[in-house]
Design a protein around this motif. Structure first.
Motif, PDB file in Angstrom:
ATOM      1  N   GLN A  67       0.841  -1.206   0.000  1.00  0.00           N
ATOM      2  CA  GLN A  67       0.000   0.000   0.000  1.00  0.00           C
ATOM      3  C   GLN A  67       0.877   1.259   0.000  1.00  0.00           C
ATOM      4  OE1 GLN A  67      -2.851  -0.126   3.146  1.00  0.00           O
ATOM      5  NE2 GLN A  67      -3.967   1.698   2.459  1.00  0.00           N
ATOM      6  N   GLN A  68       1.976   1.200   0.749  1.00  0.00           N
ATOM      7  CA  GLN A  68       2.905   2.322   0.817  1.00  0.00           C
ATOM      8  C   GLN A  68       3.531   2.573  -0.554  1.00  0.00           C
ATOM      9  OE1 GLN A  68       6.248   4.676   1.048  1.00  0.00           O
ATOM     10  NE2 GLN A  68       6.727   2.495   0.914  1.00  0.00           N
ATOM     11  N   LYS A  69       3.899   1.496  -1.254  1.00  0.00           N
ATOM     12  CA  LYS A  69       4.484   1.621  -2.592  1.00  0.00           C
ATOM     13  C   LYS A  69       3.485   2.239  -3.562  1.00  0.00           C
ATOM     14  CE  LYS A  69       6.605  -1.146  -6.287  1.00  0.00           C
ATOM     15  NZ  LYS A  69       7.004  -2.517  -6.707  1.00  0.00           N
ATOM     16  N   LYS A  70       2.252   1.757  -3.517  1.00  0.00           N
ATOM     17  CA  LYS A  70       1.195   2.275  -4.392  1.00  0.00           C
ATOM     18  C   LYS A  70       0.946   3.750  -4.117  1.00  0.00           C
ATOM     19  CE  LYS A  70      -3.667   1.453  -5.594  1.00  0.00           C
ATOM     20  NZ  LYS A  70      -4.887   0.671  -5.251  1.00  0.00           N
ATOM     21  N   ASP A  71       0.936   4.119  -2.839  1.00  0.00           N
ATOM     22  CA  ASP A  71       0.703   5.503  -2.434  1.00  0.00           C
ATOM     23  C   ASP A  71       1.802   6.415  -2.983  1.00  0.00           C
ATOM     24  OD1 ASP A  71      -0.807   7.404  -0.541  1.00  0.00           O
ATOM     25  OD2 ASP A  71       1.251   7.622   0.144  1.00  0.00           O
TER      26      ASP A  71
END
Length: 424
Positions: free
Chosen positions: A242-246
């Motif tokens: 999720q952090q990467k996508k964000d």
């Protein structure tokens, strides 16, 4: 017959989607302020799309750095400057230098941001009340005081979730305003293609504009504050994807919004031979070319950009200091209240002295590039530390990207020094 329940449900879903945006919203708030908008407008109106390549590189590297800093925080539970101090040789002086450098750059930006925002609100009033033209200085200063006082009040009562929701509103309005404007005024496709070929305008101010571009798009404050905002969101090591996508979404939106602003300025002003040097120039030059509706949209977007940047700029000094001290941000502490109050007073310098906020904004963005190499080098050393990162240590592709970003930042910092020497 239309089902009102279904309609309400759809609106709620849209709002939930927008509000689900993670810490990346702060990245956009830091990056797309009036500093960025001003740089894009001045560049687009003066050089066309020639500096698009700088924007592309800056956004790609920004996405990598947001991802790297976010990953480090999720894996180790530590924030950036606290980790510098704890794990790096010479970490304490490096961290202190970074705090001073970024705070100076952001507070200088804050002066320009407040000055431009106050001027824009004044211009909107002037459309409906032309007689106010004789009281420009007094009204711009009054508007600036009211805006900064309201923002300070919000800071004192708010927590992470509150700040996030306020920024989501401003950033959404800003993004839509600039994107819609692009469909009304746009550059030629060949100009966009040529802008992807690296070149620096061989004219006075060209080198400074390149440095300002990087200073506003690859903002050190964005990366250093990310661990604190990731922690504030409540994310853990389970949220790595999720952090990467964000990070990817944030960097992509920064590029789309910034490129839209540059393209609108290029399409409307560059071929007219009317570069922007003052806030009023935006009104006088855009209206006859783009029409009142596009002008209103563009101004509304610029104002939203300014208001969305005031929050992060006021937050940056206490965030960095808290990061260095303990890795925790306490918005109810005396330290937080005093530092943000000083920042508010600092922000009023441009309105009080009636200085040109656009020129101040461009120069202040250049100062942001000088600590950037340290910020990049620091995270390279941390995420390659096997003892800290274990199996989450940086892979080859990320390392290549970060070392390329380090080389790019060093070149731009040197370029910024030369530009400032020439300016002063």
């Amino acid at each position: 017959m239309e089902n009102p329940v279904a309609k309400t449900s759809f609106i709620k879903k849209i709002l939930a989607l927008v509000l689900a945006f993670g810490p990346g919203i702060f990245a956009i708030g830091y990056t797309i302020g009036t500093g960025s908008v001003t740089s894009m407008i001045v560049a687009g109106s003066t050089y066309g799309m020639q500096l698009l390549w700088v924007l592309v590189l800056s956004c790609v590297f920004s996405g990598m750095l947001m991802y790297a800093y976010g990953n480090y925080a999720l894996v180790t539970g530590e924030t950036a400057l606290y980790a510098f101090k704890k794990h790096l040789k010479w970490g304490k002086p490096i961290a202190i230098l970074i705090i001073l450098g970024i705070s100076f750059g952001q507070w200088n930006s804050l002066m320009g941001i407040l000055g431009i925002s106050a001027n824009i609100i004044f211009e909107i009033f002037l459309i409906y009340f032309p007689s106010l033209a004789d009281y420009q200085y007094e009204l711009v200063l009054t508007i600036a005081i009211v805006v900064i006082a309201v923002m300070y009040h919000f800071l004192l009562i708010g927590k992470y979730i509150f700040f996030e929701k306020i920024l989501v509103i401003f950033v959404t309005i800003m993004g839509l305003s600039f994107f819609i404007s692009l469909f009304m005024v746009f550059p030629l496709p060949i100009e966009v293609a040529q802008g992807l070929i690296p070149s620096v305008p061989q004219v006075e101010g060209g080198s400074m504009m390149v440095a300002a571009f990087v200073g506003t798009t690859m903002a050190s404050a964005t990366f250093l504050s990310r661990p604190l905002f990731v922690k504030g969101k409540g994310w853990t090591i389970k949220n790595l994807k999720q952090q990467k996508k964000d990070a990817v979404i944030a960097a992509s939106l920064v590029f789309i919004i910034s490129a839209s602003v540059m393209a609108v300025a290029c399409g409307a002003l560059f071929h007219e031979g009317q570069p922007v040097t003052k806030v009023l120039d935006m009104v006088n030059t855009l209206e006859p070319v783009a029409g009142k509706f596009a002008l209103t949209l563009f101004f509304f977007g610029t104002l939203s950009a300014g208001l969305s940047s005031i929050f992060p700029c006021l937050l940056i000094a206490p965030i960095l200091l808290s990061d260095y001290q303990s890795g925790e941000l306490d918005t109810s502490s005396k330290q937080f209240k005093v530092i943000t109050a000083i920042a508010c007073l600092f922000a009023l310098i441009v309105p009080v002295f009636g200085a040109n906020p656009i020129e101040m904004q461009i120069v202040s963005q250049v100062f942001n590039v000088f600590v950037l190499p340290l910020v990049i080098l620091g995270i390279i050393l941390l995420i390659n530390n096997t003892k800290l990162m274990k199996e989450y240590k940086a892979k080859l592709l990320l390392n290549i990207g970060l070392y390329a970003a380090l080389f790019f930042s060093c070149v731009i910092s040197y370029n910024g020094v030369i530009a400032l020497i020439d300016y002063f």
